[in-house]
Design a protein around this motif. Sequence first.
Motif, PDB file in Angstrom:
ATOM      1  N   ASN A 105       1.175  -6.742   8.871  1.00 17.61           N
ATOM      2  CA  ASN A 105       2.360  -7.264   9.544  1.00 17.61           C
ATOM      3  C   ASN A 105       3.664  -6.629   9.075  1.00 17.61           C
ATOM      4  OD1 ASN A 105       1.280  -9.623  11.295  1.00 17.61           O
ATOM      5  ND2 ASN A 105       0.266  -9.900   9.319  1.00 17.61           N
ATOM      6  N   GLY A 106       3.567  -5.554   8.291  1.00 22.37           N
ATOM      7  CA  GLY A 106       4.763  -4.804   7.916  1.00 22.37           C
ATOM      8  C   GLY A 106       5.665  -5.497   6.925  1.00 22.37           C
ATOM      9  N   VAL A 107       5.124  -6.448   6.167  1.00 24.34           N
ATOM     10  CA  VAL A 107       5.928  -7.139   5.155  1.00 24.34           C
ATOM     11  C   VAL A 107       6.195  -6.218   3.972  1.00 24.34           C
ATOM     12  CG1 VAL A 107       6.021  -9.122   3.583  1.00 24.34           C
ATOM     13  CG2 VAL A 107       4.988  -9.366   5.861  1.00 24.34           C
ATOM     14  N   ILE A 108       5.176  -5.440   3.591  1.00 22.36           N
ATOM     15  CA  ILE A 108       5.336  -4.458   2.521  1.00 22.36           C
ATOM     16  C   ILE A 108       4.884  -3.097   3.040  1.00 22.36           C
ATOM     17  CG2 ILE A 108       4.974  -6.152   0.694  1.00 22.36           C
ATOM     18  CD1 ILE A 108       2.129  -5.036   0.377  1.00 22.36           C
ATOM     19  N   GLU A 109       5.281  -2.052   2.347  1.00 24.98           N
ATOM     20  CA  GLU A 109       4.880  -0.708   2.726  1.00 24.98           C
ATOM     21  C   GLU A 109       3.823  -0.210   1.751  1.00 24.98           C
ATOM     22  OE1 GLU A 109       3.986   1.361   4.848  1.00 24.98           O
ATOM     23  OE2 GLU A 109       5.986   1.512   5.721  1.00 24.98           O
ATOM     24  N   VAL A 110       2.939   0.634   2.234  1.00 24.59           N
ATOM     25  CA  VAL A 110       1.886   1.199   1.400  1.00 24.59           C
ATOM     26  C   VAL A 110       2.464   2.300   0.529  1.00 24.59           C
ATOM     27  CG1 VAL A 110      -0.309   2.454   1.446  1.00 24.59           C
ATOM     28  CG2 VAL A 110       0.140   0.657   3.116  1.00 24.59           C
ATOM     29  N   GLU A 111       2.048   2.366  -0.734  1.00 27.76           N
ATOM     30  CA  GLU A 111       2.526   3.401  -1.645  1.00 27.76           C
ATOM     31  C   GLU A 111       2.188   4.782  -1.102  1.00 27.76           C
ATOM     32  OE1 GLU A 111       1.101   2.888  -5.564  1.00 27.76           O
ATOM     33  OE2 GLU A 111       1.899   0.854  -5.800  1.00 27.76           O
ATOM     34  N   GLY A 112       3.112   5.704  -1.266  1.00 28.92           N
ATOM     35  CA  GLY A 112       2.870   7.069  -0.826  1.00 28.92           C
ATOM     36  C   GLY A 112       3.475   7.387   0.525  1.00 28.92           C
TER      37      GLY A 112
END
Length: 328
Positions: A105-112
């Motif tokens: 749901n786009g609450v956090i972003e994936v590392e990298g």
Amino acid sequence: MSDGKDSLDLSGLGAALPNAAELSAEDKANLVASIKNTLEGLASRHMDVLESLEPKVRKRVEKLREIQGQHDELEAKFFEERAALEAKYQKLYEPLYSKRFEIVNGVIEVEGITEESADETPAEQKSGDETPTEQKEEKGVPAFWLNAMKNHEILAEEIQERDEEALKFLKDIKWYRISEPKGFKLEFHFDTNPFFKNSVLTKTYHMIDEDEPILEKAIGTEIEWYPGKCLTQKVLKKKPRKGSKNTKPITKTEDCESFFNFFSPPQVPDDDEEIDEDTAEQLQNQMEQDYDIGIYLTFFLSYLEQKTKGAAGGEGQQGERPAECKQQ
């Protein structure tokens, strides 16, 4: 033995069990105990048969009964330990569920993922006339749950084309075991959408015996559809007959296939309501199909707990067909 003297007559067992269609709520709650009591009663009535066996044969039968008792004790311990193990791992899974929800749901972003990579757009989607401000940035994984369910052969059959737009607003699916009464519950969490007011749609299955599935009933959320947005019904318009004084189109509403029918399960009639054999058989088939979909959803979620393939959810696990549910 040809004269039948030394054989146990179990023909009375079927007659001792109540007809499923005639069970009251109280009868249902005591069904398992009734079966056990019936078997014990039969054993008591046939003690004379055991006594008539040759001493060596009788000893063998008594040993078999002892072995069965030991098996029953181990099985009870197995069910107790399994429940504790499931509860333990349910807690361990929770942080993973939360992280999956946040990424989808786009609450956090994936590392990298950098700002540059986030701004990259596939060449086929780029347009020379489009400015950066006109390019809409997509957060999370759009339509994750819709695509994941469509990749599951059984669940895909339940999703109609007209359902898809509404299912794009599905944010999360959760399932829980419940203890009072026994059974399980599914929760479908939706973002604000133009189709219905509910933020959560639930489906709960009440079981009489969780280990040997005996379904008592299923309960679904009543969906609060916005005017003209109901996906479980369609409006048919017909032109008035020639020469008719009424010039307005004739409208007719009828039920239609939809994934959202899952939240309106077949209802068991009241105990005092009589239904014919064909209707009863049709009702049982509907309840078994509804139960199967609920089980397939739990298999599907269990698979996603282990791995998620691709940007829009991987193929769903087909798994084994759930045990036949004995509808009461």
